[in-house]
Enzyme design. Structure first.
Site, mmCIF file in Angstrom:
data_model
loop_
_atom_site.group_PDB
_atom_site.id
_atom_site.type_symbol
_atom_site.label_atom_id
_atom_site.label_comp_id
_atom_site.label_asym_id
_atom_site.label_seq_id
_atom_site.Cartn_x
_atom_site.Cartn_y
_atom_site.Cartn_z
ATOM 1 N N ASP A 1 22.594 -1.588 24.276
ATOM 2 C CA ASP A 1 21.956 -0.458 24.969
ATOM 3 C C ASP A 1 22.642 -0.148 26.296
ATOM 4 O O ASP A 1 22.749 1.012 26.703
ATOM 5 C CB ASP A 1 20.451 -0.695 25.147
ATOM 6 C CG ASP A 1 20.154 -1.978 25.903
ATOM 7 O OD1 ASP A 1 18.990 -2.194 26.269
ATOM 8 O OD2 ASP A 1 21.099 -2.753 26.137
ATOM 9 N N THR B 1 25.273 -5.532 18.900
ATOM 10 C CA THR B 1 24.467 -6.488 19.674
ATOM 11 C C THR B 1 23.606 -7.289 18.718
ATOM 12 O O THR B 1 23.127 -6.751 17.720
ATOM 13 C CB THR B 1 23.539 -5.791 20.693
ATOM 14 O OG1 THR B 1 22.651 -6.761 21.258
ATOM 15 C CG2 THR B 1 22.715 -4.681 20.064
ATOM 16 N N ASP C 1 18.097 -4.058 19.253
ATOM 17 C CA ASP C 1 17.117 -3.278 20.045
ATOM 18 C C ASP C 1 17.607 -1.869 20.360
ATOM 19 O O ASP C 1 17.176 -1.245 21.313
ATOM 20 C CB ASP C 1 16.817 -4.006 21.356
ATOM 21 C CG ASP C 1 18.085 -4.258 22.166
ATOM 22 O OD1 ASP C 1 17.968 -4.696 23.322
ATOM 23 O OD2 ASP C 1 19.185 -4.010 21.626
ATOM 24 N N ARG D 1 30.346 -7.612 31.293
ATOM 25 C CA ARG D 1 29.315 -6.717 31.831
ATOM 26 C C ARG D 1 29.903 -6.162 33.118
ATOM 27 O O ARG D 1 30.437 -6.922 33.922
ATOM 28 C CB ARG D 1 28.021 -7.511 32.095
ATOM 29 C CG ARG D 1 27.431 -8.126 30.822
ATOM 30 C CD ARG D 1 26.117 -8.830 31.087
ATOM 31 N NE ARG D 1 25.740 -9.731 29.985
ATOM 32 C CZ ARG D 1 25.216 -9.352 28.833
ATOM 33 N NH1 ARG D 1 25.002 -8.067 28.628
ATOM 34 N NH2 ARG D 1 24.914 -10.226 27.887
ATOM 35 N N GLY E 1 26.900 -8.147 25.563
ATOM 36 C CA GLY E 1 26.865 -9.414 24.817
ATOM 37 C C GLY E 1 27.681 -9.290 23.539
ATOM 38 O O GLY E 1 27.436 -8.394 22.730
ATOM 39 N N ASP F 1 20.727 -8.299 19.352
ATOM 40 C CA ASP F 1 19.304 -8.057 19.667
ATOM 41 C C ASP F 1 18.634 -7.057 18.740
ATOM 42 O O ASP F 1 17.408 -7.006 18.682
ATOM 43 C CB ASP F 1 19.157 -7.534 21.107
ATOM 44 C CG ASP F 1 19.666 -8.553 22.109
ATOM 45 O OD1 ASP F 1 19.931 -8.161 23.267
ATOM 46 O OD2 ASP F 1 19.818 -9.723 21.728
ATOM 47 N N ARG G 1 16.686 -10.834 24.381
ATOM 48 C CA ARG G 1 16.466 -10.209 25.701
ATOM 49 C C ARG G 1 15.017 -9.716 25.785
ATOM 50 O O ARG G 1 14.102 -10.514 25.665
ATOM 51 C CB ARG G 1 17.474 -9.085 25.964
ATOM 52 C CG ARG G 1 17.942 -9.054 27.434
ATOM 53 C CD ARG G 1 19.334 -8.501 27.546
ATOM 54 N NE ARG G 1 19.476 -7.339 26.728
ATOM 55 C CZ ARG G 1 19.375 -6.087 27.172
ATOM 56 N NH1 ARG G 1 19.151 -5.866 28.428
ATOM 57 N NH2 ARG G 1 19.503 -5.081 26.363
HETATM 58 O O1 F6P Z 1 22.222 -9.023 24.550
HETATM 59 C C1 F6P Z 1 22.630 -10.142 23.805
HETATM 60 C C2 F6P Z 1 22.152 -11.400 24.486
HETATM 61 O O2 F6P Z 1 22.570 -12.490 23.722
HETATM 62 C C3 F6P Z 1 20.658 -11.470 24.691
HETATM 63 O O3 F6P Z 1 19.952 -11.786 23.501
HETATM 64 C C4 F6P Z 1 20.580 -12.526 25.751
HETATM 65 O O4 F6P Z 1 19.373 -12.493 26.503
HETATM 66 C C5 F6P Z 1 21.769 -12.143 26.650
HETATM 67 O O5 F6P Z 1 22.717 -11.512 25.798
HETATM 68 C C6 F6P Z 1 22.434 -13.328 27.316
HETATM 69 O O6 F6P Z 1 23.402 -12.801 28.210
HETATM 70 P P1 F6P Z 1 24.616 -13.736 28.728
HETATM 71 O O7 F6P Z 1 25.504 -14.005 27.555
HETATM 72 O O8 F6P Z 1 25.282 -12.882 29.781
HETATM 73 O O9 F6P Z 1 23.988 -14.991 29.246
#
Ligand code: F6P
Length: 324
Positions: free
Chosen positions: A106, A129, A133, A75, A14, A131, A175
């Site tokens: 992570d 990130t 986390d 990803r 992300g 998050d 997340r």
């Molecule tokens: O990891 C960052 C994040 O924004 C999370 O908070 C969220 O759940 C996820 O990515 C969303 O992923 P995507 O952008 O692939 O929908």
């Protein structure tokens, strides 16, 4: 200790505000050491495809204030296969890469750890990130911007919640973690915060509504997207079934991922980007940079990815007292 002449830099997972500030620091510090820099497009996907462009000092001009990432992100499930990692290694060697800086969360830390276990090209990470986390750093790059962006939207929602005397359930990202929800919940004056780290007690939330002053007409309930209650809509419906209290829901979503990084994120990104290059120059590898109590920290990739960073439960308890 093999001399580092050329390094790659990539952003993965992300995207987060501050990633560009980090790319800028990696590039400028590497060039300061006369190290050639290859920008890798689209994260580990580009690493496997040899999608590399040389970055010079001027390549990273005028990006410190920009959200997103000039290198794009992705990803890449294929990188979690031995064949994918071997493909990346061969491309890196063909390009003359002696080291790699990976900026991500992570998933990136875990991928970096697996790669380091299999191949002899040193890799150092920067925690990028929203998050927050990742273990081994108090804050990740992008977290400060994300909570301020969320807060700006929630303060606006509070205006209409007050005007219409409504209860709002606001869902934030994170997340499987509740760091964004906790910081935003306290700073927006929420009545209740639901986070994955705490079993959400419906009884506790119902008690809050029951014990409220009769004059209190509006509420702000912050719900982390990974909460065990199943998200804002589900929690709102459960409360309404028991109380009849009508509600509105706001899902903040990807607005939390964008915007110009705050000064704090730009400073953190610059410090950690520089630290990652210095670590490579000093012969280090298989580590994620971070900052703990204001001091640089270097945490093994697998620990950064797997160890659970505890949430500050004081914020959780304080929110309840301050909201009464
Ligand atoms: O990891 C960052 C994040 O924004 C999370 O908070 C969220 O759940 C996820 O990515 C969303 O992923 P995507 O952008 O692939 O929908």
């Amino acid at each position: 200790m093999p001399e580092i002449k050329t390094i790659g830099v990539l952003t993965a997972g992300g995207d987060a505000p501050g990633m560009n500030a980090c790319i800028r620091a990696v590039t400028r510090v590497a060039r300061h050491h006369d190290i050639r820099v290859l920008g890798v497009e689209h994260g580990f996907t580009g690493l496997m495809a040899g999608d590399y462009t040389e970055l010079i000092r001027s390549s990273v001009s005028n990006i410190i204030q920009r959200g997103g990432t000039i290198l794009k992100s992705a990803r890449t499930p294929e990188f979690h296969t031995p064949e994918g990692r071997k493909k990346a290694y061969d491309c890196m060697r063909a390009a003359g890469m002696d080291g790699l800086v990976v900026i991500g969360g992570d998933g990136t830390a875990s991928a970096g750890g697996i790669f380091c276990a299999e191949f002899d090209i040193p890799v150092v990470g920067c925690p990028g990130t929203i998050d927050n986390d990742l273990f081994g750093t108090d804050h990740t790059i992008g977290f400060d911007t994300a909570i301020n962006t969320a807060l700006e939207s929630i303060d606006k929602i509070r205006d209409t919640a007050d005007a219409f005397e409504r209860t709002f359930y606001i869902e934030v990202m994170g997340r499987t973690s509740g760091f964004i929800a906790l910081d935003v919940g306290l700073s927006c004056g929420a009545e209740f915060i639901a986070i994955p780290e705490n079993q959400t007690s419906l009884d506790e939330l119902l008690k809050i509504f029951k014990n409220q002053r009769s004059t209190k007409r509006s509420n702000m309930i912050i719900v982390a997207e990974g909460d065990d209650a199943g998200g804002a809509f589900k929690l709102a419906e459960k409360v309404k079934e028991h109380t009849g209290i009508d509600y509105r829901v706001a899902i903040l979503g990807h607005v939390q991922r964008g915007g110009s990084p705050t000064a704090r994120d730009r400073i953190l990104a610059s410090k950690l980007g520089a630290a990652a290059v210095e670590a490579l120059v000093n012969g280090q590898s298989n580590i994620m940079t971070g900052e703990v109590n204001g001091k640089l920290s270097l945490t093994p990739f697998t620990e950064a990815a797997e160890k659970k960073k505890p949430v500050d439960t004081i914020l959780f308890e304080l929110t309840k007292v301050l909201a009464e």
